[in-house]
Design an enzyme around this catalytic site. Structure first.
Site, short mmCIF file in Angstrom:
data_model
loop_
_atom_site.label_atom_id
_atom_site.label_comp_id
_atom_site.label_asym_id
_atom_site.label_seq_id
_atom_site.Cartn_x
_atom_site.Cartn_y
_atom_site.Cartn_z
N LYS A 1 43.81 43.02 35.52
CA LYS A 1 44.86 44.01 35.72
C LYS A 1 46.24 43.50 35.29
O LYS A 1 47.17 44.30 35.17
CB LYS A 1 44.87 44.49 37.17
CG LYS A 1 43.55 45.09 37.63
CD LYS A 1 43.13 46.35 36.90
CE LYS A 1 43.76 47.58 37.44
NZ LYS A 1 43.04 48.81 37.01
C1 LIG Z 1 38.39 43.61 40.96
C2 LIG Z 1 38.47 44.88 40.18
N1 LIG Z 1 37.39 45.28 39.51
C3 LIG Z 1 37.38 46.44 38.83
C4 LIG Z 1 38.50 47.25 38.78
C5 LIG Z 1 38.44 48.55 38.02
O1 LIG Z 1 39.14 48.50 36.80
P1 LIG Z 1 39.78 49.82 36.21
O2 LIG Z 1 40.91 50.20 37.11
O3 LIG Z 1 40.24 49.44 34.85
O4 LIG Z 1 38.72 50.87 36.20
C6 LIG Z 1 39.66 46.86 39.46
C7 LIG Z 1 40.85 47.70 39.45
O5 LIG Z 1 41.81 47.46 40.15
C8 LIG Z 1 39.65 45.64 40.17
O6 LIG Z 1 40.72 45.22 40.85
#
Ligand SMILES: Cc1ncc(COP(=O)(O)O)c(C=O)c1O
Length: 320
Positions: free
Chosen positions: A47
């Site tokens: 992120k």
């Molecule tokens: C640990 C983790 N995995 C997966 C995601 C999901 O990613 P996306 O927001 O790009 O769908 C996030 C989003 O904050 C996350 O913090």
């Protein structure tokens, strides 16, 4: 190797890609899993990429002006990325997070100079399991603060930067690191930014690449499955059981469901067998890839992201 950098923002991205051959051997499947080590970003998650992209797009469009406060709802990872980017660029940052997320994240954001507002969960909710309803409570608080401070909302669920970070960078790096030998992309969705950005770019490179959304079994709305356990699960940062404005559904070639136990088993094996120390959602991505290699995508090359560091889960039961 990267040259001497002027600031920490330049250390975001260009993460390594590793073939998880011990994992595929352990689960007895044919094919390859290529994993992008996103936990090696400065804030220990993927992120960081969207934090930088959102802030830079807002600066370029004049929506964010010098000294203006930045606010966002976060499970901790976007907030950490924003804390880092805002510190480097001189913007005050307020993160709003549910008390259901692990508290290492709040500590880290505070250490990075952010103000962190912890929002209580619904009475029926559990620590470590943030539901869509809990997220709605955090959203209310974010909207209140944005109004009060005339702040810029770094909205990861709506702003294009959430997609563009992955379209312009993550997917390009994946393609180059794999020499274009990609058949499948899998991704568990939170905001859907990674899925949308990577799927769009990878299909631009090769329209036959199949892109699968991964969801917790309890909250598999894209698969059209009934909600279980009121949509609660342990896979923090994703699986909010809601349709996501960033996702163009024509990009979805299929859906894979993963249970908490499957995600945990894969995360533990990632640490034990591959030396990759990551969180629940990375385990979920790998568990989904294993399911596909067993069945529909036998023998294929699957690309995915290891989303954040296992260090963010030491207060949970992930590595008990
Ligand atoms: C640990 C983790 N995995 C997966 C995601 C999901 O990613 P996306 O927001 O790009 O769908 C996030 C989003 O904050 C996350 O913090």
């Amino acid at each position: 190797m990267k040259k001497l950098l002027d600031n920490i923002c330049q250390a975001i991205g260009e993460t390594p890609m590793v073939r998880l051959s011990r994992i595929t051997k352990h689960y007895g499947v044919e094919g390859n899993i290529f994993a992008k080590l996103e936990y090696l970003n400065p804030g220990f998650s993927k992120k960081d990429r969207i934090a930088l992209q959102i802030i830079e797009e807002a600066e370029a469009s004049g929506k964010l002006v010098p000294g203006q406060t930045v606010v966002e709802l976060t499970s901790g990872n976007t907030g950490t990325g924003l804390a880092i980017v805002c510190r480097a660029k001189g913007y005050p940052f307020i993160a709003c997070m549910s008390e259901g997320n692990s508290m290492e994240r709040a500590r880290m954001m505070r250490a990075l100079g952010a103000e962190v507002v912890i929002v209580k969960q619904k009475e029926s909710s559990k620590k470590g399991q943030v539901s869509g309803e809990d997220l709605a409570l955090v959203e209310e608080e974010v909207q209140r603060i944005v109004k009060e401070k005339n702040a810029f909302r770094a909205d990861q669920f709506k702003l294009k930067g959430s997609i563009n970070a992955h379209k312009y960078h993550t997917a390009v790096e994946m393609w180059e690191q794999c020499d274009g030998k990609i058949d499948v992309f899998v991704d568990i969705v939170g905001s859907g930014g990674t899925f949308a950005g990577c799927a769009e770019k990878l299909k631009e490179y090769n329209p036959s690449i199949r892109c699968y959304i991964v969801e917790p079994e309890a909250a598999a709305i894209y698969a059209g499955k009934p909600t279980l356990n009121e949509g609660r699960h342990k896979i923090q940062g994703c699986g909010y059981n809601m349709i996501l404005p960033l996702i163009d559904e024509t990009l979805i070639d299929g859906c894979v469901q993963v249970t908490d136990d499957e995600a945990i088993d894969a995360a533990r094996n990632l640490a034990k067998l591959e030396g990759t120390f990551v969180g629940f959602s990375s385990g979920a991505n790998v568990a989904a890839a294993i399911k596909l290699l067993r069945d529909k995508e036998k023998g294929k090359n699957i690309v995915l992201s290891l989303n954040d560091s296992g260090l963010k889960y030491l207060s949970t039961d992930l590595f008990e």
